[in-house]
Design a protein around this motif. Sequence first.
Motif, PDB file in Angstrom:
ATOM      1  N   PRO A  54      -9.671  15.104  50.114  1.00 13.61           N
ATOM      2  CA  PRO A  54      -9.911  16.561  50.163  1.00 13.61           C
ATOM      3  C   PRO A  54     -11.169  16.923  49.381  1.00 13.61           C
ATOM      4  CG  PRO A  54      -7.626  16.071  49.616  1.00 13.61           C
ATOM      5  CD  PRO A  54      -8.348  14.765  49.579  1.00 13.61           C
ATOM      6  N   ASN A  55     -11.857  17.963  49.836  1.00 18.67           N
ATOM      7  CA  ASN A  55     -13.076  18.323  49.126  1.00 18.67           C
ATOM      8  C   ASN A  55     -12.791  19.021  47.800  1.00 18.67           C
ATOM      9  OD1 ASN A  55     -12.279  20.806  50.033  1.00 18.67           O
ATOM     10  ND2 ASN A  55     -13.905  21.016  51.545  1.00 18.67           N
ATOM     11  N   ARG A  56     -11.517  19.085  47.426  1.00 17.88           N
ATOM     12  CA  ARG A  56     -11.185  19.517  46.057  1.00 17.88           C
ATOM     13  C   ARG A  56     -11.593  18.456  45.042  1.00 17.88           C
ATOM     14  NH1 ARG A  56      -6.453  19.139  44.975  1.00 17.88           N
ATOM     15  NH2 ARG A  56      -5.604  18.036  46.769  1.00 17.88           N
ATOM     16  N   PHE A  57     -11.802  17.239  45.525  1.00 23.72           N
ATOM     17  CA  PHE A  57     -12.229  16.132  44.661  1.00 23.72           C
ATOM     18  C   PHE A  57     -13.749  16.034  44.724  1.00 23.72           C
ATOM     19  CE2 PHE A  57      -8.255  13.897  43.652  1.00 23.72           C
ATOM     20  CZ  PHE A  57      -7.390  14.524  44.513  1.00 23.72           C
ATOM     21  N   SER A  58     -14.382  16.132  43.563  1.00 21.90           N
ATOM     22  CA  SER A  58     -15.839  16.035  43.556  1.00 21.90           C
ATOM     23  C   SER A  58     -16.285  15.084  42.450  1.00 21.90           C
ATOM     24  CB  SER A  58     -16.479  17.411  43.382  1.00 21.90           C
ATOM     25  OG  SER A  58     -15.966  18.053  42.243  1.00 21.90           O
ATOM     26  N   PRO A  59     -16.877  13.962  42.839  1.00 22.13           N
ATOM     27  CA  PRO A  59     -17.413  13.046  41.830  1.00 22.13           C
ATOM     28  C   PRO A  59     -18.778  13.537  41.365  1.00 22.13           C
ATOM     29  CG  PRO A  59     -17.757  12.154  44.014  1.00 22.13           C
ATOM     30  CD  PRO A  59     -17.080  13.476  44.207  1.00 22.13           C
ATOM     31  N   LYS A  60     -19.089  13.203  40.116  1.00 26.26           N
ATOM     32  CA  LYS A  60     -20.409  13.549  39.590  1.00 26.26           C
ATOM     33  C   LYS A  60     -20.912  12.384  38.751  1.00 26.26           C
ATOM     34  CE  LYS A  60     -20.353  18.589  39.594  1.00 26.26           C
ATOM     35  NZ  LYS A  60     -19.308  18.665  40.618  1.00 26.26           N
ATOM     36  N   SER A  61     -22.140  11.983  39.008  1.00 26.45           N
ATOM     37  CA  SER A  61     -22.715  10.842  38.298  1.00 26.45           C
ATOM     38  C   SER A  61     -23.986  11.281  37.590  1.00 26.45           C
ATOM     39  CB  SER A  61     -23.012   9.709  39.287  1.00 26.45           C
ATOM     40  OG  SER A  61     -23.545   8.584  38.619  1.00 26.45           O
ATOM     41  N   PRO A  62     -23.910  11.623  36.311  1.00 26.51           N
ATOM     42  CA  PRO A  62     -25.099  12.079  35.593  1.00 26.51           C
ATOM     43  C   PRO A  62     -26.117  10.955  35.376  1.00 26.51           C
ATOM     44  CG  PRO A  62     -23.212  11.926  34.115  1.00 26.51           C
ATOM     45  CD  PRO A  62     -22.695  11.690  35.484  1.00 26.51           C
TER      46      PRO A  62
END
Lengths: 112, 114
Positions: free
Chosen positions: A61-69
Amino acid sequence: DTAVSQTPKYLVTQMGNDKSIKCEQNLGHDTMYWYKQDSKKFLKIMFSYNNKELIINETVPNRFSPKSPDKAHLNLHINSLELGDSAVYFCASSQDRSQLTFFGQGTRLTVV
Amino acid sequence: EDKVVQSPLSLVVHEGDTVTLNCSYEVTNFRSLLWYKQEKKAPTFLFMLTSSGIEKKSGRLSSILDKKELFSILNITATQTGDSAIYLCAVEFRSGGSNYKLTFGKGTLLTVNP
């Protein structure tokens, strides 16, 4: 020193909340992953990042958002948590061509 | 659809027994097959297999890959209670361009009783 570390180890939260899980690896690897392990212990890949770029995005689901700084960190943010999101989430990393994947200790998420 | 199937799903043995765990796969652009042991927390690496017929050994554990028949086995001899765990098989394959993906089987739950 822990190679792949994720925080928190345990997370209990109410439905509808937004939460984040952090992951850091000190192995110098280029690729990081998020896996979800369900109650039957089945491990399924969710996302993969290579040098901060998303390369695998499974049907989540697009409720999950990964972020890689940066390439040593890959955080997972989850919006509007649902009961079905309860699971253990594993962060992992690998060197691009070594094929060997190292796992963090997991974050047990419980949505109530 | 690419898939990895492990059998049996669960197994109960007595200390000293020998066990064989199976993993079959159907993937395109196969790269490697890996075995992991999972106790209470994260999976820990056991073996990586890329070539057919070459046995990998580590103490009482050994594994071999058959790329023609598309399966691998993990053997544990003289089992001990500390071998109780979930054993996961994972297959790495090219998922597009130069990207690789690791797909896991559902695991075999091994219980070794004293």
